[in-house]
Design a protein around this motif. Structure first.
Motif, PDB file in Angstrom:
ATOM      1  N   GLN A  30       6.233  15.353  24.486  1.00 35.99           N
ATOM      2  CA  GLN A  30       6.912  15.931  23.329  1.00 35.99           C
ATOM      3  C   GLN A  30       8.386  15.568  23.279  1.00 35.99           C
ATOM      4  O   GLN A  30       9.011  15.638  22.220  1.00 35.99           O
ATOM      5  CB  GLN A  30       6.741  17.453  23.316  1.00 35.99           C
ATOM      6  CG  GLN A  30       5.286  17.884  23.152  1.00 35.99           C
ATOM      7  CD  GLN A  30       5.137  19.391  23.067  1.00 35.99           C
ATOM      8  OE1 GLN A  30       6.129  20.134  23.039  1.00 35.99           O
ATOM      9  NE2 GLN A  30       3.911  19.870  23.029  1.00 35.99           N
ATOM     10  N   ASP A  31       8.941  15.200  24.412  1.00 37.74           N
ATOM     11  CA  ASP A  31      10.344  14.774  24.430  1.00 37.74           C
ATOM     12  C   ASP A  31      10.550  13.773  25.563  1.00 37.74           C
ATOM     13  O   ASP A  31       9.668  13.535  26.375  1.00 37.74           O
ATOM     14  CB  ASP A  31      11.289  15.979  24.588  1.00 37.74           C
ATOM     15  CG  ASP A  31      10.903  16.862  25.774  1.00 37.74           C
ATOM     16  OD1 ASP A  31      10.535  16.316  26.833  1.00 37.74           O
ATOM     17  OD2 ASP A  31      10.955  18.089  25.639  1.00 37.74           O
ATOM     18  N   GLY A  32      11.734  13.163  25.571  1.00 38.55           N
ATOM     19  CA  GLY A  32      12.049  12.166  26.585  1.00 38.55           C
ATOM     20  C   GLY A  32      11.546  10.789  26.199  1.00 38.55           C
ATOM     21  O   GLY A  32      10.750  10.637  25.266  1.00 38.55           O
ATOM     22  N   PRO A  33      12.013   9.768  26.895  1.00 36.33           N
ATOM     23  CA  PRO A  33      11.646   8.394  26.548  1.00 36.33           C
ATOM     24  C   PRO A  33      10.174   8.119  26.803  1.00 36.33           C
ATOM     25  O   PRO A  33       9.608   8.554  27.806  1.00 36.33           O
ATOM     26  CB  PRO A  33      12.535   7.555  27.471  1.00 36.33           C
ATOM     27  CG  PRO A  33      12.791   8.441  28.650  1.00 36.33           C
ATOM     28  CD  PRO A  33      12.892   9.826  28.085  1.00 36.33           C
ATOM     29  N   VAL A  34       9.546   7.409  25.887  1.00 36.54           N
ATOM     30  CA  VAL A  34       8.156   7.007  26.057  1.00 36.54           C
ATOM     31  C   VAL A  34       7.924   5.733  25.252  1.00 36.54           C
ATOM     32  O   VAL A  34       8.484   5.550  24.175  1.00 36.54           O
ATOM     33  CB  VAL A  34       7.184   8.116  25.603  1.00 36.54           C
ATOM     34  CG1 VAL A  34       7.365   8.443  24.122  1.00 36.54           C
ATOM     35  CG2 VAL A  34       5.731   7.721  25.882  1.00 36.54           C
ATOM     36  N   ILE A  35       7.117   4.846  25.805  1.00 35.79           N
ATOM     37  CA  ILE A  35       6.753   3.601  25.130  1.00 35.79           C
ATOM     38  C   ILE A  35       5.328   3.736  24.624  1.00 35.79           C
ATOM     39  O   ILE A  35       4.405   3.988  25.409  1.00 35.79           O
ATOM     40  CB  ILE A  35       6.853   2.395  26.086  1.00 35.79           C
ATOM     41  CG1 ILE A  35       8.271   2.271  26.657  1.00 35.79           C
ATOM     42  CG2 ILE A  35       6.450   1.108  25.364  1.00 35.79           C
ATOM     43  CD1 ILE A  35       8.380   1.244  27.781  1.00 35.79           C
ATOM     44  N   LEU A  36       5.136   3.597  23.326  1.00 31.92           N
ATOM     45  CA  LEU A  36       3.800   3.611  22.729  1.00 31.92           C
ATOM     46  C   LEU A  36       3.390   2.162  22.501  1.00 31.92           C
ATOM     47  O   LEU A  36       4.014   1.448  21.717  1.00 31.92           O
ATOM     48  CB  LEU A  36       3.808   4.380  21.414  1.00 31.92           C
ATOM     49  CG  LEU A  36       4.294   5.838  21.497  1.00 31.92           C
ATOM     50  CD1 LEU A  36       4.323   6.468  20.117  1.00 31.92           C
ATOM     51  CD2 LEU A  36       3.404   6.642  22.423  1.00 31.92           C
ATOM     52  N   ALA A  37       2.352   1.716  23.203  1.00 30.69           N
ATOM     53  CA  ALA A  37       1.954   0.300  23.167  1.00 30.69           C
ATOM     54  C   ALA A  37       0.531   0.173  22.668  1.00 30.69           C
ATOM     55  O   ALA A  37      -0.386   0.797  23.219  1.00 30.69           O
ATOM     56  CB  ALA A  37       2.074  -0.308  24.561  1.00 30.69           C
ATOM     57  N   GLY A  38       0.344  -0.638  21.616  1.00 30.86           N
ATOM     58  CA  GLY A  38      -1.000  -0.745  21.063  1.00 30.86           C
ATOM     59  C   GLY A  38      -1.324  -2.090  20.469  1.00 30.86           C
ATOM     60  O   GLY A  38      -0.523  -3.026  20.493  1.00 30.86           O
ATOM     61  N   ASN A  39      -2.519  -2.170  19.925  1.00 30.29           N
ATOM     62  CA  ASN A  39      -2.969  -3.392  19.258  1.00 30.29           C
ATOM     63  C   ASN A  39      -2.348  -3.473  17.871  1.00 30.29           C
ATOM     64  O   ASN A  39      -1.872  -2.477  17.317  1.00 30.29           O
ATOM     65  CB  ASN A  39      -4.494  -3.429  19.166  1.00 30.29           C
ATOM     66  CG  ASN A  39      -5.056  -2.243  18.383  1.00 30.29           C
ATOM     67  OD1 ASN A  39      -4.471  -1.167  18.322  1.00 30.29           O
ATOM     68  ND2 ASN A  39      -6.217  -2.425  17.797  1.00 30.29           N
TER      69      ASN A  39
END
Length: 225
Positions: A30-39
């Motif tokens: 819900q917070d903080g850095p995150v990388i969303l990686a997809g097709n």
């Protein structure tokens, strides 16, 4: 404010027409850095991801999308800004570095950063080899990688062109991937490849796509030839 307005207008329209489903949304921090990686199968993938993810998601996009003239240019600049696109000049010799550093800055600011490791849209619906920029980002920032798969957007906009068609869309989100075991190894090309391949393996599992161990840009060039 523009992002909220877009979700309240275009977002409602997309929900009514396409009824997008999301599986595993609770897996995104819900917070903080995150990388969303997809097709990446069509131009509208980012729109649907932004729609189903509660927190703002930022993407890298070509600067030419926001530098148009006149009313059309201003509308395009507003739209791409509202969907979370951060413009970067990727045409020069240092375009890849600029994109990487922009992604790093967004993550260090605690934002959610969306990325398509293939580097471009799939030319034929299959999943292609990932580029190692995503590995550099997660190792440089410590941000977890949450894999996702877009299902059905290729039916909404076949070939990535033309007016969208009505078709069901599902966004499938996987478990976060932690690569902290490789801390400080962001210059090791074998580690970068291993991290990237692990991400792509998860994307393949979520999407059910056939995997091709070739870069999508190379496959596109072969098709053009």
């Amino acid at each position: 404010m523009s992002r909220i307005f877009l979700k309240a207008t275009l977002g409602v329209l997309l929900r009514v027409l396409f009824r997008p489903r999301v599986e595993g949304a609770e897996r995104i921090p819900q917070d903080g850095p995150v990388i969303l990686a997809g097709n990446h199968v069509t131009f509208i993938d980012s729109m649907f991801l932004t729609l189903v993810v509660k927190r703002p998601v930022y993407f890298i996009g070509k600067s030419e999308y926001v530098t148009g003239k006149g009313i059309k240019g201003r509308l395009m600049a507003w739209f791409f800004g509202a969907v979370g696109m951060v413009p970067v000049d990727r045409d020069g010799g240092h375009g890849g570095v600029a994109a990487l550093m922009t992604g790093r800055r967004l993550l260090e600011e605690g934002k959610a950063f969306g990325i398509y490791p293939e580097g471009t849209r799939s030319p034929d619906g299959r999943l292609y080899r990932g580029r190692t920029g995503i590995a550099r980002l997660t190792l440089m920032t410590g941000a977890p990688v949450v894999p996702f798969a877009m299902l059905g957007t290729d039916k909404v906009q076949p070939g990535g062109r033309g007016m969208p068609r009505i078709a069901p869309v599902t966004v499938r989100i996987g478990e976060p991937l932690d690569f902290s075991r490789y801390e400080g190894m962001d210059r090791d090309r074998y580690v970068l490849r291993a991290v990237t391949d692990e991400v792509m393996s998860e994307v393949m599992r979520l999407s059910g796509q056939e995997y091709v161990d070739v870069y999508a840009t190379k496959a596109r060039s072969r098709q053009a030839a």
